[in-house]
Design an enzyme around this catalytic site. Structure first.
Site, short mmCIF file in Angstrom:
data_model
loop_
_atom_site.label_atom_id
_atom_site.label_comp_id
_atom_site.label_asym_id
_atom_site.label_seq_id
_atom_site.Cartn_x
_atom_site.Cartn_y
_atom_site.Cartn_z
N ARG A 50 59.88 17.37 43.15
CA ARG A 50 58.40 17.37 43.26
C ARG A 50 57.91 15.93 43.36
O ARG A 50 56.99 15.61 44.11
CB ARG A 50 57.75 18.08 42.08
CG ARG A 50 56.24 17.90 42.12
CD ARG A 50 55.39 18.66 41.10
NE ARG A 50 56.06 19.24 39.99
CZ ARG A 50 56.38 18.57 38.86
NH1 ARG A 50 56.07 17.29 38.74
NH2 ARG A 50 56.99 19.19 37.89
N TYR A 103 35.45 21.30 59.40
CA TYR A 103 36.35 22.44 59.25
C TYR A 103 35.83 23.37 58.13
O TYR A 103 35.52 22.93 57.03
CB TYR A 103 37.73 21.89 58.90
CG TYR A 103 38.75 22.96 58.61
CD1 TYR A 103 39.18 23.83 59.61
CD2 TYR A 103 39.28 23.12 57.34
CE1 TYR A 103 40.09 24.82 59.34
CE2 TYR A 103 40.22 24.10 57.07
CZ TYR A 103 40.61 24.95 58.07
OH TYR A 103 41.52 25.93 57.81
N ASP A 175 38.99 12.80 58.09
CA ASP A 175 39.91 13.86 58.49
C ASP A 175 40.19 13.65 59.98
O ASP A 175 39.33 13.88 60.82
CB ASP A 175 39.25 15.22 58.22
CG ASP A 175 40.16 16.39 58.57
OD1 ASP A 175 41.09 16.22 59.39
OD2 ASP A 175 39.92 17.50 58.04
N LYS A 200 48.57 21.12 62.50
CA LYS A 200 48.00 21.12 63.84
C LYS A 200 48.84 20.25 64.78
O LYS A 200 50.00 20.56 65.01
CB LYS A 200 46.53 20.69 63.76
CG LYS A 200 45.75 21.37 62.63
CD LYS A 200 45.59 22.87 62.79
CE LYS A 200 45.11 23.57 61.52
NZ LYS A 200 43.87 23.07 60.93
C1 LIG Z 1 43.27 23.15 59.68
C2 LIG Z 1 42.41 22.03 59.25
C3 LIG Z 1 42.34 21.65 57.90
C4 LIG Z 1 43.07 22.39 56.81
O1 LIG Z 1 44.44 22.27 56.90
P1 LIG Z 1 45.48 23.41 56.41
O2 LIG Z 1 46.78 22.81 56.78
O3 LIG Z 1 45.15 24.66 57.14
O4 LIG Z 1 45.29 23.55 54.93
C5 LIG Z 1 41.55 20.57 57.58
N1 LIG Z 1 40.84 19.92 58.51
C6 LIG Z 1 40.87 20.26 59.82
C7 LIG Z 1 40.06 19.49 60.80
C8 LIG Z 1 41.65 21.33 60.22
O5 LIG Z 1 41.65 21.68 61.53
#
Ligand SMILES: *Cc1c(COP(=O)(O)O)cnc(C)c1O
Length: 387
Positions: A50, A103, A175, A200
């Protein structure tokens, strides 16, 4: 090293020392614990998985190099990264300024979970930096940006907002999921923290869920690193391997995503059954100039409003190659209706206010042949079952 070279070599140097077997790919280290020869010192640098393991370490180094950051931290999901970030850096009574178009899951985390812990969130239209400045209060600690945003592809000026935040001694987190590190590096523009959903573009093949935080500040890193272990929302070694593997082709994939998306955006932009297209690469996008300045490509996501004679449900059901699904950033094209899918956790009122209506569709353009994608969209537009 340049981006494509880093994406293949950083964090993954073959071990050619005595005892190393020189594998060019980092193995999936499954051990949950690591033996030592001395009681007070982990012999190989690892103690418990961890806290850290070699596969995750390779990924963390790789991701840091791609964002020009000193440190990388990997998590079990994008939201696990976000949660750890907030819990590590904020406390009861602190205030966060957030770009209002973001998001849906981030907004759900902030409004429905973290507000229970005495945190306060104010949503502003960060396309105008002065709106961010105007929302600063005595207890503001963090500015949370996403650019381009999901699903409306709005941009905010990372450089201008980071400068304002610095003047007020606030932390700026970006982000960067939609752009990927190939198209935008927020730390270079003055931001303090970059967050990714590696689910993504970084993973890129719709086969892994993961997240990451990248920082260069030693103090921020120490807090985040402590909480990565203390909270424990870490990725499995196999998931780390998959994301690491994905990063190697990121540059190639993003070039094709950019190419395909621009062509489809142009096609949709002149289509008689389309009301409006949101894509930063179009000259008609209100922030096209900022996109050219801040990004090195316009990305693979388009959103568009269907004209009201086209039924979104029928349109979506007719697509054959483009799959109706949440998520984005994979090699395959995906489409969704944000109002009922990715952004269903927002209230109707909130969705209407921002412009997430039922005729809005978000298309994550994959790396298939663009002519096939265009033909798929065209056959879905045709037919006599529209008014
Ligand atoms: C998908 C996404 C998230 C969240 O990520 P997960 O891996 O699904 O927890 C956060 N920000 C953006 C812009 C996203 O497209």
């Amino acid at each position: 090293m340049k981006f494509s070279t880093k994406a293949i070599h950083c964090g993954e140097e073959p071990n050619l020392k005595e005892g190393g077997c020189g594998d060019v790919v980092t193995p999936i280290h499954l051990a949950s614990t690591f033996a030592r020869t001395e009681i007070d010192k982990p012999t190989g640098g690892y103690e418990y998985a961890r806290t850290g393991n070699p596969t995750r370490k390779a990924l963390e180094k790789r991701l840091a190099s791609l964002e020009n950051a000193k440190y990388g931290l990997a998590f079990a999901s994008g939201l696990a990264a976000e949660t750890t970030l907030i819990l590590a850096l904020l406390r009861n009574g602190d205030h966060v300024i957030v770009f209002e178009d973001l998001y849906g899951g981030t907004r759900r985390l902030f409004d429905r979970t973290l507000t229970n812990f005495g945190l306060e969130f104010t949503y502003v239209d960060a396309t105008r930096p002065e709106k961010v400045e105007g929302a600063i209060k005595s207890n503001t600690k963090l500015v949370w940006l996403e650019t381009p945003t999901n699903p409306l592809l709005k941009l905010c000026d990372i450089k201008a907002i980071s400068k304002i935040a610095k003047e007020h001694r606030l932390i700026t987190a970006v982000d960067n999921t939609f752009a990927s590190p190939y198209l935008q590096n927020p730390l270079n523009l003055g931001a303090d923290i970059v967050v990714h959903s590696t689910t993504k573009y970084l993973g890129g093949h719709s086969d892994v869920v993961g997240g990451a935080i990248l920082v260069s500040n030693d103090e921020l890193y120490a807090k985040l690193k402590f909480n990565q272990n203390a909270i424990g929302a870490v990725p499995s070694p196999f998931d780390c391997f998959l994301v690491l593997r994905g990063t190697k082709t990121l540059a190639l994939r993003m070039d094709r995503h950019n190419y395909n998306a621009l062509r489809l955006a142009e096609y949709l932009n002149t289509h008689p059954q389309v009301e409006k297209v949101n894509y930063p690469g179009l000259k008609t996008h209100p922030q096209h100039e900022l996109a050219k300045k801040q990004m090195t490509g316009f990305g693979g996501i388009i959103s568009f409003y269907l004209k009201n004679n086209v039924d979104a449900k029928i349109f979506l059901s007719k697509l054959k190659i483009i799959a109706l699904a949440e998520s984005l950033g994979g090699v395959e094209s995906l489409i969704n209706q944000p109002a009922s899918m990715t952004h269903a956790s927002l209230t109707q009122k909130e969705r209407d206010r921002i412009g997430i209506t039922n005729n809005l569709l978000r298309l994550s353009v994959g790396i298939e042949d663009v002519e096939d994608l265009k033909a798929d969209l065209e056959q879905a537009f045709q037919g006599d079952n529209y008014a």
